[in-house]
Design a protein around this motif. Structure first.
Motif, PDB file in Angstrom:
ATOM      1  N   GLY A 142     -11.264  -5.877 -15.594  1.00 36.56           N
ATOM      2  CA  GLY A 142     -10.351  -7.028 -15.603  1.00 36.56           C
ATOM      3  C   GLY A 142      -9.405  -7.052 -14.412  1.00 36.56           C
ATOM      4  N   ASN A 143      -9.291  -5.944 -13.700  1.00 33.59           N
ATOM      5  CA  ASN A 143      -8.557  -5.895 -12.426  1.00 33.59           C
ATOM      6  C   ASN A 143      -9.539  -6.490 -11.411  1.00 33.59           C
ATOM      7  OD1 ASN A 143      -6.791  -2.903 -11.148  1.00 33.59           O
ATOM      8  ND2 ASN A 143      -6.092  -4.994 -11.273  1.00 33.59           N
ATOM      9  N   ASP A 144      -9.178  -7.620 -10.763  1.00 34.35           N
ATOM     10  CA  ASP A 144     -10.207  -8.283  -9.953  1.00 34.35           C
ATOM     11  C   ASP A 144      -9.916  -8.233  -8.455  1.00 34.35           C
ATOM     12  OD1 ASP A 144      -8.124 -10.120 -10.298  1.00 34.35           O
ATOM     13  OD2 ASP A 144      -9.477 -11.850 -10.375  1.00 34.35           O
ATOM     14  N   ARG A 201     -10.372   0.153   2.537  1.00 33.78           N
ATOM     15  CA  ARG A 201      -9.013  -0.273   2.913  1.00 33.78           C
ATOM     16  C   ARG A 201      -8.558  -1.279   1.866  1.00 33.78           C
ATOM     17  NH1 ARG A 201      -6.529   0.174   7.915  1.00 33.78           N
ATOM     18  NH2 ARG A 201      -8.528   0.715   8.869  1.00 33.78           N
ATOM     19  N   TYR A 202      -7.438  -0.990   1.194  1.00 33.61           N
ATOM     20  CA  TYR A 202      -7.001  -1.818   0.071  1.00 33.61           C
ATOM     21  C   TYR A 202      -5.735  -2.615   0.402  1.00 33.61           C
ATOM     22  CZ  TYR A 202      -5.727  -3.307  -4.579  1.00 33.61           C
ATOM     23  OH  TYR A 202      -5.414  -4.086  -5.668  1.00 33.61           O
ATOM     24  N   TYR A 203      -5.779  -3.899   0.086  1.00 36.38           N
ATOM     25  CA  TYR A 203      -4.597  -4.762   0.225  1.00 36.38           C
ATOM     26  C   TYR A 203      -4.238  -5.333  -1.138  1.00 36.38           C
ATOM     27  CZ  TYR A 203      -5.593  -4.637   5.217  1.00 36.38           C
ATOM     28  OH  TYR A 203      -5.817  -4.210   6.500  1.00 36.38           O
ATOM     29  N   SER A 250      -1.279   1.093  -2.040  1.00 35.61           N
ATOM     30  CA  SER A 250      -1.618   2.512  -2.172  1.00 35.61           C
ATOM     31  C   SER A 250      -2.957   2.573  -2.911  1.00 35.61           C
ATOM     32  CB  SER A 250      -0.487   3.265  -2.882  1.00 35.61           C
ATOM     33  OG  SER A 250      -0.017   2.535  -3.996  1.00 35.61           O
ATOM     34  N   MET A 251      -3.345   3.754  -3.430  1.00 35.64           N
ATOM     35  CA  MET A 251      -4.689   3.879  -4.000  1.00 35.64           C
ATOM     36  C   MET A 251      -4.866   2.960  -5.210  1.00 35.64           C
ATOM     37  SD  MET A 251      -7.689   4.904  -3.968  1.00 35.64           S
ATOM     38  CE  MET A 251      -9.102   5.103  -5.025  1.00 35.64           C
ATOM     39  N   CYS A 252      -6.025   2.322  -5.261  1.00 36.50           N
ATOM     40  CA  CYS A 252      -6.375   1.485  -6.403  1.00 36.50           C
ATOM     41  C   CYS A 252      -7.578   2.121  -7.101  1.00 36.50           C
ATOM     42  CB  CYS A 252      -6.701   0.077  -5.917  1.00 36.50           C
ATOM     43  SG  CYS A 252      -7.132  -1.007  -7.275  1.00 36.50           S
ATOM     44  N   GLY A 253      -7.353   2.607  -8.318  1.00 37.75           N
ATOM     45  CA  GLY A 253      -8.425   3.291  -9.064  1.00 37.75           C
ATOM     46  C   GLY A 253      -9.558   2.354  -9.437  1.00 37.75           C
ATOM     47  N   ASN A 254      -9.206   1.178  -9.948  1.00 39.47           N
ATOM     48  CA  ASN A 254     -10.263   0.214 -10.299  1.00 39.47           C
ATOM     49  C   ASN A 254     -10.914  -0.329  -9.035  1.00 39.47           C
ATOM     50  OD1 ASN A 254     -10.024   0.409 -13.099  1.00 39.47           O
ATOM     51  ND2 ASN A 254      -8.327  -1.060 -13.151  1.00 39.47           N
ATOM     52  N   GLY A 255     -10.133  -0.498  -7.982  1.00 42.64           N
ATOM     53  CA  GLY A 255     -10.689  -0.948  -6.706  1.00 42.64           C
ATOM     54  C   GLY A 255     -11.663   0.074  -6.143  1.00 42.64           C
ATOM     55  N   GLY A 256     -11.320   1.347  -6.275  1.00 47.99           N
ATOM     56  CA  GLY A 256     -12.217   2.414  -5.801  1.00 47.99           C
ATOM     57  C   GLY A 256     -13.525   2.418  -6.580  1.00 47.99           C
ATOM     58  N   GLY A 292      -1.809   8.626  -6.952  1.00 50.13           N
ATOM     59  CA  GLY A 292      -2.415   7.923  -5.812  1.00 50.13           C
ATOM     60  C   GLY A 292      -1.623   6.650  -5.566  1.00 50.13           C
ATOM     61  N   SER A 293      -1.040   6.126  -6.605  1.00 46.66           N
ATOM     62  CA  SER A 293      -0.057   5.038  -6.579  1.00 46.66           C
ATOM     63  C   SER A 293       1.115   5.458  -7.465  1.00 46.66           C
ATOM     64  CB  SER A 293      -0.666   3.739  -7.128  1.00 46.66           C
ATOM     65  OG  SER A 293      -1.412   3.077  -6.143  1.00 46.66           O
ATOM     66  N   PRO A 294       2.311   4.942  -7.180  1.00 43.20           N
ATOM     67  CA  PRO A 294       3.478   5.323  -7.987  1.00 43.20           C
ATOM     68  C   PRO A 294       3.493   4.581  -9.336  1.00 43.20           C
ATOM     69  CG  PRO A 294       4.107   3.758  -6.269  1.00 43.20           C
ATOM     70  CD  PRO A 294       2.634   4.026  -6.068  1.00 43.20           C
ATOM     71  N   PHE A 325       2.519  -3.824 -15.172  1.00 44.80           N
ATOM     72  CA  PHE A 325       3.082  -4.754 -14.187  1.00 44.80           C
ATOM     73  C   PHE A 325       2.819  -4.122 -12.830  1.00 44.80           C
ATOM     74  CE2 PHE A 325       6.227  -6.540 -11.380  1.00 44.80           C
ATOM     75  CZ  PHE A 325       6.386  -7.854 -11.819  1.00 44.80           C
ATOM     76  N   GLU A 326       2.046  -4.828 -11.980  1.00 48.07           N
ATOM     77  CA  GLU A 326       1.623  -4.215 -10.713  1.00 48.07           C
ATOM     78  C   GLU A 326       2.454  -4.639  -9.517  1.00 48.07           C
ATOM     79  OE1 GLU A 326      -2.302  -3.629  -9.080  1.00 48.07           O
ATOM     80  OE2 GLU A 326      -3.139  -3.696 -11.093  1.00 48.07           O
ATOM     81  N   ARG A 327       2.911  -3.623  -8.803  1.00 49.34           N
ATOM     82  CA  ARG A 327       3.545  -3.834  -7.502  1.00 49.34           C
ATOM     83  C   ARG A 327       2.526  -4.499  -6.571  1.00 49.34           C
ATOM     84  NH1 ARG A 327       4.927   1.322  -3.622  1.00 49.34           N
ATOM     85  NH2 ARG A 327       2.662   1.446  -3.640  1.00 49.34           N
ATOM     86  N   ALA A 356      -5.709  -4.887 -16.010  1.00 49.59           N
ATOM     87  CA  ALA A 356      -6.018  -3.450 -16.056  1.00 49.59           C
ATOM     88  C   ALA A 356      -5.483  -2.800 -14.793  1.00 49.59           C
ATOM     89  CB  ALA A 356      -7.529  -3.232 -16.121  1.00 49.59           C
ATOM     90  N   CYS A 357      -5.211  -1.513 -14.868  1.00 46.52           N
ATOM     91  CA  CYS A 357      -4.812  -0.766 -13.672  1.00 46.52           C
ATOM     92  C   CYS A 357      -5.344   0.654 -13.819  1.00 46.52           C
ATOM     93  CB  CYS A 357      -3.294  -0.769 -13.520  1.00 46.52           C
ATOM     94  SG  CYS A 357      -2.759   0.161 -12.078  1.00 46.52           S
ATOM     95  N   GLY A 358      -6.195   1.061 -12.904  1.00 43.10           N
ATOM     96  CA  GLY A 358      -6.863   2.365 -13.013  1.00 43.10           C
ATOM     97  C   GLY A 358      -5.926   3.535 -12.816  1.00 43.10           C
ATOM     98  N   THR A 359      -5.163   3.530 -11.697  1.00 42.93           N
ATOM     99  CA  THR A 359      -4.232   4.642 -11.477  1.00 42.93           C
ATOM    100  C   THR A 359      -3.145   4.631 -12.562  1.00 42.93           C
ATOM    101  OG1 THR A 359      -3.104   3.245  -9.859  1.00 42.93           O
ATOM    102  CG2 THR A 359      -4.595   4.925  -8.978  1.00 42.93           C
TER     103      THR A 359
HETATM  104  N1  LIG Z   1      -0.709  -2.269  -6.932  1.00 47.11           N
HETATM  105  C1  LIG Z   1      -0.865  -0.941  -6.504  1.00 47.11           C
HETATM  106  C2  LIG Z   1      -2.191  -0.461  -6.092  1.00 47.11           C
HETATM  107  C3  LIG Z   1      -3.276  -0.939  -7.008  1.00 47.11           C
HETATM  108  C4  LIG Z   1      -3.436  -0.159  -8.312  1.00 47.11           C
HETATM  109  C5  LIG Z   1      -4.699  -0.605  -8.978  1.00 47.11           C
HETATM  110  N2  LIG Z   1      -4.716  -1.836  -9.620  1.00 47.11           N
HETATM  111  C6  LIG Z   1      -5.441   0.466  -9.747  1.00 47.11           C
HETATM  112  O1  LIG Z   1      -6.428   0.127 -10.430  1.00 47.11           O
HETATM  113  O2  LIG Z   1      -5.135   1.640  -9.614  1.00 47.11           O
HETATM  114  C7  LIG Z   1       0.196  -0.567  -5.458  1.00 47.11           C
HETATM  115  O3  LIG Z   1       1.223  -0.133  -5.915  1.00 47.11           O
HETATM  116  O4  LIG Z   1       0.020  -0.661  -4.220  1.00 47.11           O
END
Ligand SMILES: N[C@@H](CCC[C@H](N)C(=O)O)C(=O)O
Length: 262
Positions: free
Chosen positions: A12-14, A61-63, A71-77, A140-142, A192-194, A202-205
């Motif tokens: 669901g994280n797209d 490379r994640y934006y 920072s690291m995106c777990g679902n993105g990875g 990997g992310s705060p 809530f994602e930064r 969803a957020c993996g990290t």
């Molecule tokens: N929003 C984050 C990075 C992305 C986290 C991601 N959705 C995950 O699945 O881990 C940031 O703080 O830069």
């Protein structure tokens, strides 16, 4: 400029995923923001460039959706690994670099990916932020962690935005996770994602942070945790007792592929 992309979903994280080995791509921050904007763009929580790597299968490379490097995106990875598998960049086992770290991922089933995470650090427990009792860990992310017993009705946007923007406690910002412990090895999490500046599905990290912190605080008793996220999907977090080996598993799929003019 015409760009070929895949629209992907990791629980669901797209994400918009672009293979820069097939096409030279040089996107500015406003262009990424515009592509990620829902209704007027493709719409996504983030944009991933799959780039060449001299030593590994690829580099990610994640934006974030705001157009800024994340920072690291777990679902993105996990999505990047599935993209690499479906496009022949890698096989069922992939190695890639992201944010200066080396990651391994495995395609464990159709549209299922397991990712080995980096060793978590900066554990902080029991502090107050904006009137909430909080915990924090970097996976990997705060990630800030807050426990609640009423997750379904909790106002994630209000509380999440206030804590995310608490620059005294978090000069670099933070993702904010609200957790309900639902069993000895199960959690429900809303994040809530930064960089999206909203709740995502969803957020993996974040799921990893939720599982590790809950184990450290003895709120769960297993090193294999099922985390239900806002989409209704389940992410699995498995880890060694010393938390030096941490794995995140769950769904990752290509929703569609397309071409966009930028
Ligand atoms: N929003 C984050 C990075 C992305 C986290 C991601 N959705 C995950 O699945 O881990 C940031 O703080 O830069």
């Amino acid at each position: 400029m015409q760009i070929n992309f895949a629209k992907m979903s990791g629980a669901g994280n797209d994400f918009i995923v672009i293979d820069t080995m097939q096409q030279p791509v040089n996107l500015t921050e406003p262009q990424i923001l515009s592509l990620c904007t829902r209704r007027t763009g493709i719409g996504a929580d983030g944009l991933i460039l799959v780039e060449s790597s001299e030593t590994l299968d690829f580099s990610m490379r994640y934006y974030n959706a705001d157009g800024k490097p994340g920072s690291m995106c777990g679902n993105g990875g996990r999505c990047a690994a599935y993209f690499a598998y479906t496009t022949g960049i890698s096989g069922k086992t992939a190695s890639f670099q992201a944010n200066g770290d080396h990651y391994n991922a495995w395609i464990t089933d159709i549209e299922c990916v397991k990712l080995k995470m980096t060793v978590p650090d900066d554990f902080r427990s029991n502090f107050y932020a904006n009137g909430f009792s909080c915990h924090f860990v970097n996976t990997g992310s705060p990630h800030t962690i807050i426990y609640t017993e009423e997750l379904d009705t909790f106002n994630v946007e209000n509380a999440g935005s206030a804590i995310r923007n608490n620059s005294t406690l978090f000069p670099e910002g933070t993702n904010v996770n609200f957790l309900e412990v639902t069993g000895p090895d199960t959690l429900s999490v809303r994040t809530f994602e930064r960089g999206v500046e909203a709740e995502t599905l969803a957020c993996g990290t974040g799921a990893v942070a939720a599982a590790l912190m809950s184990y450290k605080l003895e709120k769960v008793s297993s090193t294999s945790i099922r985390v239900t996220v806002r989409s209704g999907d389940t992410l699995h977090v498995d880890f060694s007792d010393d938390m030096k080996e941490v794995f995140l598993s769950g769904p990752a799929k290509v929703v569609y592929t397309g071409t966009v003019n930028v």
